[in-house]
Design a protein around this motif. Structure first.
Motif, PDB file in Angstrom:
ATOM      1  N   ARG A  36       0.827  -1.212   0.000  1.00  0.00           N
ATOM      2  CA  ARG A  36       0.000   0.000   0.000  1.00  0.00           C
ATOM      3  C   ARG A  36       0.860   1.260   0.000  1.00  0.00           C
ATOM      4  N   GLY A  37       2.040   1.189   0.635  1.00  0.00           N
ATOM      5  CA  GLY A  37       2.936   2.340   0.620  1.00  0.00           C
ATOM      6  C   GLY A  37       3.501   2.612  -0.760  1.00  0.00           C
ATOM      7  N   TYR A  38       3.843   1.544  -1.481  1.00  0.00           N
ATOM      8  CA  TYR A  38       4.335   1.731  -2.846  1.00  0.00           C
ATOM      9  C   TYR A  38       3.213   2.214  -3.771  1.00  0.00           C
ATOM     10  N   ALA A  39       1.995   1.745  -3.548  1.00  0.00           N
ATOM     11  CA  ALA A  39       0.865   2.235  -4.339  1.00  0.00           C
ATOM     12  C   ALA A  39       0.654   3.719  -4.103  1.00  0.00           C
ATOM     13  N   LEU A  40       0.738   4.141  -2.842  1.00  0.00           N
ATOM     14  CA  LEU A  40       0.622   5.558  -2.514  1.00  0.00           C
ATOM     15  C   LEU A  40       1.701   6.362  -3.222  1.00  0.00           C
ATOM     16  N   ALA A  42       3.333   5.602  -5.961  1.00  0.00           N
ATOM     17  CA  ALA A  42       3.091   5.612  -7.407  1.00  0.00           C
ATOM     18  C   ALA A  42       2.022   6.631  -7.769  1.00  0.00           C
ATOM     19  N   ILE A  43       0.964   6.688  -6.979  1.00  0.00           N
ATOM     20  CA  ILE A  43      -0.143   7.607  -7.259  1.00  0.00           C
ATOM     21  C   ILE A  43       0.273   9.051  -7.005  1.00  0.00           C
ATOM     22  N   ALA A  44       1.069   9.276  -5.946  1.00  0.00           N
ATOM     23  CA  ALA A  44       1.457  10.639  -5.577  1.00  0.00           C
ATOM     24  C   ALA A  44       2.692  11.129  -6.324  1.00  0.00           C
ATOM     25  N   GLY A  45       3.315  10.265  -7.121  1.00  0.00           N
ATOM     26  CA  GLY A  45       4.464  10.688  -7.922  1.00  0.00           C
ATOM     27  C   GLY A  45       5.776  10.716  -7.176  1.00  0.00           C
ATOM     28  N   THR A  46       5.900   9.943  -6.092  1.00  0.00           N
ATOM     29  CA  THR A  46       7.147   9.929  -5.319  1.00  0.00           C
ATOM     30  C   THR A  46       7.908   8.615  -5.453  1.00  0.00           C
ATOM     31  N   LEU A  47       7.473   7.753  -6.349  1.00  0.00           N
ATOM     32  CA  LEU A  47       8.114   6.450  -6.514  1.00  0.00           C
ATOM     33  C   LEU A  47       9.275   6.557  -7.489  1.00  0.00           C
ATOM     34  N   SER A  48      10.437   6.087  -7.077  1.00  0.00           N
ATOM     35  CA  SER A  48      11.630   6.111  -7.923  1.00  0.00           C
ATOM     36  C   SER A  48      12.005   4.686  -8.297  1.00  0.00           C
ATOM     37  N   LEU A  49      12.059   4.416  -9.608  1.00  0.00           N
ATOM     38  CA  LEU A  49      12.374   3.082 -10.104  1.00  0.00           C
ATOM     39  C   LEU A  49      13.481   3.155 -11.145  1.00  0.00           C
ATOM     40  N   ASN A  50      14.181   2.007 -11.319  1.00  0.00           N
ATOM     41  CA  ASN A  50      15.062   1.900 -12.476  1.00  0.00           C
ATOM     42  C   ASN A  50      14.194   1.957 -13.723  1.00  0.00           C
ATOM     43  N   ALA A  51      14.398   2.976 -14.534  1.00  0.00           N
ATOM     44  CA  ALA A  51      13.505   3.207 -15.665  1.00  0.00           C
ATOM     45  C   ALA A  51      13.537   2.037 -16.642  1.00  0.00           C
ATOM     46  N   ILE A 104       7.144  -6.701  -6.630  1.00  0.00           N
ATOM     47  CA  ILE A 104       7.523  -6.211  -7.958  1.00  0.00           C
ATOM     48  C   ILE A 104       8.381  -4.963  -7.846  1.00  0.00           C
ATOM     49  N   ILE A 105       7.965  -4.011  -7.015  1.00  0.00           N
ATOM     50  CA  ILE A 105       8.710  -2.760  -6.867  1.00  0.00           C
ATOM     51  C   ILE A 105      10.111  -3.030  -6.326  1.00  0.00           C
ATOM     52  N   GLU A 106      10.217  -3.856  -5.308  1.00  0.00           N
ATOM     53  CA  GLU A 106      11.524  -4.104  -4.699  1.00  0.00           C
ATOM     54  C   GLU A 106      12.452  -4.859  -5.646  1.00  0.00           C
ATOM     55  N   ARG A 107      11.903  -5.757  -6.457  1.00  0.00           N
ATOM     56  CA  ARG A 107      12.733  -6.441  -7.448  1.00  0.00           C
ATOM     57  C   ARG A 107      13.250  -5.461  -8.496  1.00  0.00           C
ATOM     58  N   LEU A 108      12.404  -4.528  -8.924  1.00  0.00           N
ATOM     59  CA  LEU A 108      12.832  -3.517  -9.896  1.00  0.00           C
ATOM     60  C   LEU A 108      13.908  -2.598  -9.314  1.00  0.00           C
ATOM     61  N   ALA A 175       9.583   8.679   3.302  1.00  0.00           N
ATOM     62  CA  ALA A 175       9.895   8.088   2.002  1.00  0.00           C
ATOM     63  C   ALA A 175       9.127   6.784   1.829  1.00  0.00           C
ATOM     64  N   PRO A 176       8.868   6.387   0.565  1.00  0.00           N
ATOM     65  CA  PRO A 176       8.189   5.105   0.314  1.00  0.00           C
ATOM     66  C   PRO A 176       8.982   3.964   0.947  1.00  0.00           C
ATOM     67  N   PRO A 177       8.299   2.955   1.456  1.00  0.00           N
ATOM     68  CA  PRO A 177       6.852   2.675   1.399  1.00  0.00           C
ATOM     69  C   PRO A 177       6.047   3.235   2.576  1.00  0.00           C
ATOM     70  N   TYR A 178       6.549   4.255   3.260  1.00  0.00           N
ATOM     71  CA  TYR A 178       5.784   4.993   4.272  1.00  0.00           C
ATOM     72  C   TYR A 178       5.294   4.103   5.419  1.00  0.00           C
ATOM     73  N   LEU A 179       6.127   3.168   5.880  1.00  0.00           N
ATOM     74  CA  LEU A 179       5.707   2.251   6.950  1.00  0.00           C
ATOM     75  C   LEU A 179       5.336   2.983   8.249  1.00  0.00           C
ATOM     76  N   PRO A 180       6.162   3.937   8.738  1.00  0.00           N
ATOM     77  CA  PRO A 180       5.781   4.632   9.983  1.00  0.00           C
ATOM     78  C   PRO A 180       4.488   5.431   9.827  1.00  0.00           C
ATOM     79  N   LEU A 181       4.264   5.981   8.631  1.00  0.00           N
ATOM     80  CA  LEU A 181       3.049   6.757   8.391  1.00  0.00           C
ATOM     81  C   LEU A 181       1.807   5.884   8.515  1.00  0.00           C
TER      82      LEU A 181
END
Length: 537
Positions: A36-40, A42-51, A104-108, A175-181
């Motif tokens: 859910r933190g990674y989904a947040l 991705a939606i909010a535009g704060t997710l950084s991935l290897n392009a 998926i996100i962590e593997r990327l 920062a993602p995945p926002y576990l403390p939040l």
């Protein structure tokens, strides 16, 4: 991944704001960490991935699909991720699996450059069509679902029964995945403690206004300031930590080290970043094109520091010392800001002046003929307004100058994204210039908004019926003196540019009207745009 793919599909098809918030709240409640933190993110535009490059995705599909059939399919569907997600056929011996979004996100994120290709292929094999589509949109950074970061934060507030202002204050320190939040929002943990005190605080935004909308408002209730053509920034110096942020919360400290060095006060201020000289340094303020020489750089050379010295023109103050004064009325904050800037470096800070006026008619005259070409219009702020995060209608307004307008000719078109992926909606337009062989069109800008859905249908049909050449995803359309499509283009500003073939660069161009009544030969000349630069100067 199935739950995330379903969420995306429902968000795209849900126009109502409150309904979108309910969908997000339900997803956050029922989805475990870290997905859910990674989904947040991705939606909010704060997710950084290897392009993952589109070329890689195309190559993977062509391993299993005829190239001609792929091009036919892509041309019909109009979106690469959708085409691949529908046409991809996993091997018969690979069983589908519901891989979690977090996995998926962590593997990327951990994949090396040489591993990305096999990772993408393996993931596509294991997902169903909707999962593949969601994965490809995530991996390529093409997620467009009509949900803003502010809406996502409101959903978090609703989920945890918190005030959205609390979410705003924490947001850029986590920062993602926002576990403390999520632990705090679900009542399983304490409110997160930020590592640095100099965090970004969401800025207060103004609502666009027209003259007739000011009727019924008392001019005596408002202060007016010039609206400068720079970039909105927030400068923080709290606990000895100094940071410079853009209005979206991106840290840009590295590009403007002289500003941080000069910030020898404690507090957080809101202002406009400009180049040239302050009102106290006897040097002219530069244009937005000059400011662009400094933007998007991790470091700057001594030459750039000398040629394009930066400074902040103060608009407001959020913290005076370490005291939060955002709840105070504007006139109180203005006095605190004035006192701070009076003691700050005159080369790096000045105060945005107030514009005296007694009626809306008088302010309209001033707005239409400002004293500096770097001014875009005026800002109106209620004297009694607190500093509130986001765009709250009523306390602050922006009343911009009338835009520039020209008639231009469509030259190139490209497919849009999201809901517009089936339409040609991104347009390059040009004007006439005299060459060795007579008049020729030269591109001067691009626009992808300003038109209605009905006008988009007309433009898309013209592109399909008048394509003369193709360059990958770009179509060149018929553009001759007596055959083509003329559009009226509105834009906020114009400057000289060495990066563009035409020598000019527009600021915020959009298609204001379709002009089927005009022939391309009647469109404007490049000399007209060059004269606009001279007139503004």
């Amino acid at each position: 991944m199935k739950a995330f793919a379903e969420l995306l599909g429902r968000l795209v098809l849900t126009p109502q704001r409150n309904a979108k918030i309910r969908l997000l709240v339900d997803y956050f409640h029922t989805t475990p960490d870290p997905s859910r933190g990674y989904a947040l993110a991705a939606i909010a535009g704060t997710l950084s991935l290897n392009a993952v490059k589109p070329a890689l995705i195309r190559d993977l599909l062509l391993e299993r699909m005829d190239e001609v059939l792929f091009h036919y399919s892509y041309d019909y569907v109009g979106d690469l991720a959708e085409t691949v997600s529908l046409a991809w056929e996993p091997p018969a011996d690979v069983a589908p699996a519901d891989i979690s979004l977090g996995e998926i996100i962590e593997r990327l994120q951990m994949a090396g450059r040489s591993e990305v290709r096999s990772l993408v292929r393996d993931t596509l094999d294991r997902l169903d069509a909707s999962g593949r589509f969601a994965f490809l949109k995530l991996a390529t950074g093409g997620l467009r679902i009509g949900v803003s970061a502010r809406l996502a934060k409101q959903a978090l507030a609703d989920m945890g029964g918190k005030d959205v202002g609390e979410i705003e204050r924490l947001w850029h320190g986590l920062a993602p995945p926002y576990l403390p939040l999520f632990l705090w929002l679900s009542g399983e943990g304490e409110m997160p403690v930020l590592k640095t005190p100099a965090v970004f605080h969401s800025v207060m935004l103004a609502t666009p206004v027209a003259e007739h909308e000011l009727e019924g408002l008392d001019p005596a209730d408002f202060a007016a300031e010039w609206k400068w053509d720079g970039i909105r920034v927030q400068l923080a110096n709290i606990g000895g930590v100094r940071r410079l942020y853009s209005r979206s919360g991106d840290e840009i400290s590295g590009a403007f080290p002289e500003i941080l060095d000069a910030a020898d006060f404690t507090g957080v201020i809101d202002g406009e970043l400009l180049v040239g000289g302050t009102a106290r340094s006897n040097r002219a303020t530069g244009s937005f094109a000059d400011l662009q020489q400094r933007l998007n750089r991790k470091t700057v050379s001594r030459r750039l520091l000398e040629d394009f010295p930066a400074f902040i023109r103060g608009y407001d103050i959020l913290f005076s010392g370490e005291q939060d004064i955002r709840p105070e009325p504007f006139y109180v904050r203005r006095e605190a800001l004035s006192s701070l800037i009076d003691s700050a470096s005159p080369q790096h800070f000045d105060l945005s002046p107030l514009v005296p006026f007694s009626s809306w008619e008088e302010l309209d005259r001033l707005r239409s003929s400002p004293p500096d070409p770097v001014i875009e219009g005026v800002m109106l702020k209620r004297f009694d307004s607190p500093y509130l995060a986001g765009r709250v209608k009523g306390p602050w307004f922006k009343w911009k100058r009338e835009p520039f307008n020209i008639d231009a000719v469509l030259m190139y078109a490209q497919r849009g994204h999201g809901k517009r992926s089936s339409y040609y909606s991104d347009f390059t337009f040009g004007v006439w210039t005299e060459g060795e062989d007579g008049a020729a069109l030269v591109p001067v800008g691009k626009a992808y908004f300003g038109f209605t859905d009905a006008e988009l249908e007309i433009l898309d049909r013209f592109v399909r019926d008048n394509t003369v050449e193709r360059f990958g995803p770009v179509r060149a359309v018929r553009a001759e003196p007596d055959a083509g499509f003329v559009v009226e283009v509105a834009f906020e500003g114009i400057n000289r540019s060495t990066r563009h073939k035409s020598g000019v660069a527009m600021r915020f161009p959009r298609i204001a009207r379709l002009r089927p009544d005009k022939l391309p030969r009647d469109a404007d000349r490049l000399a007209t745009l060059q004269a606009m630069i001279g007139a503004r100067a």
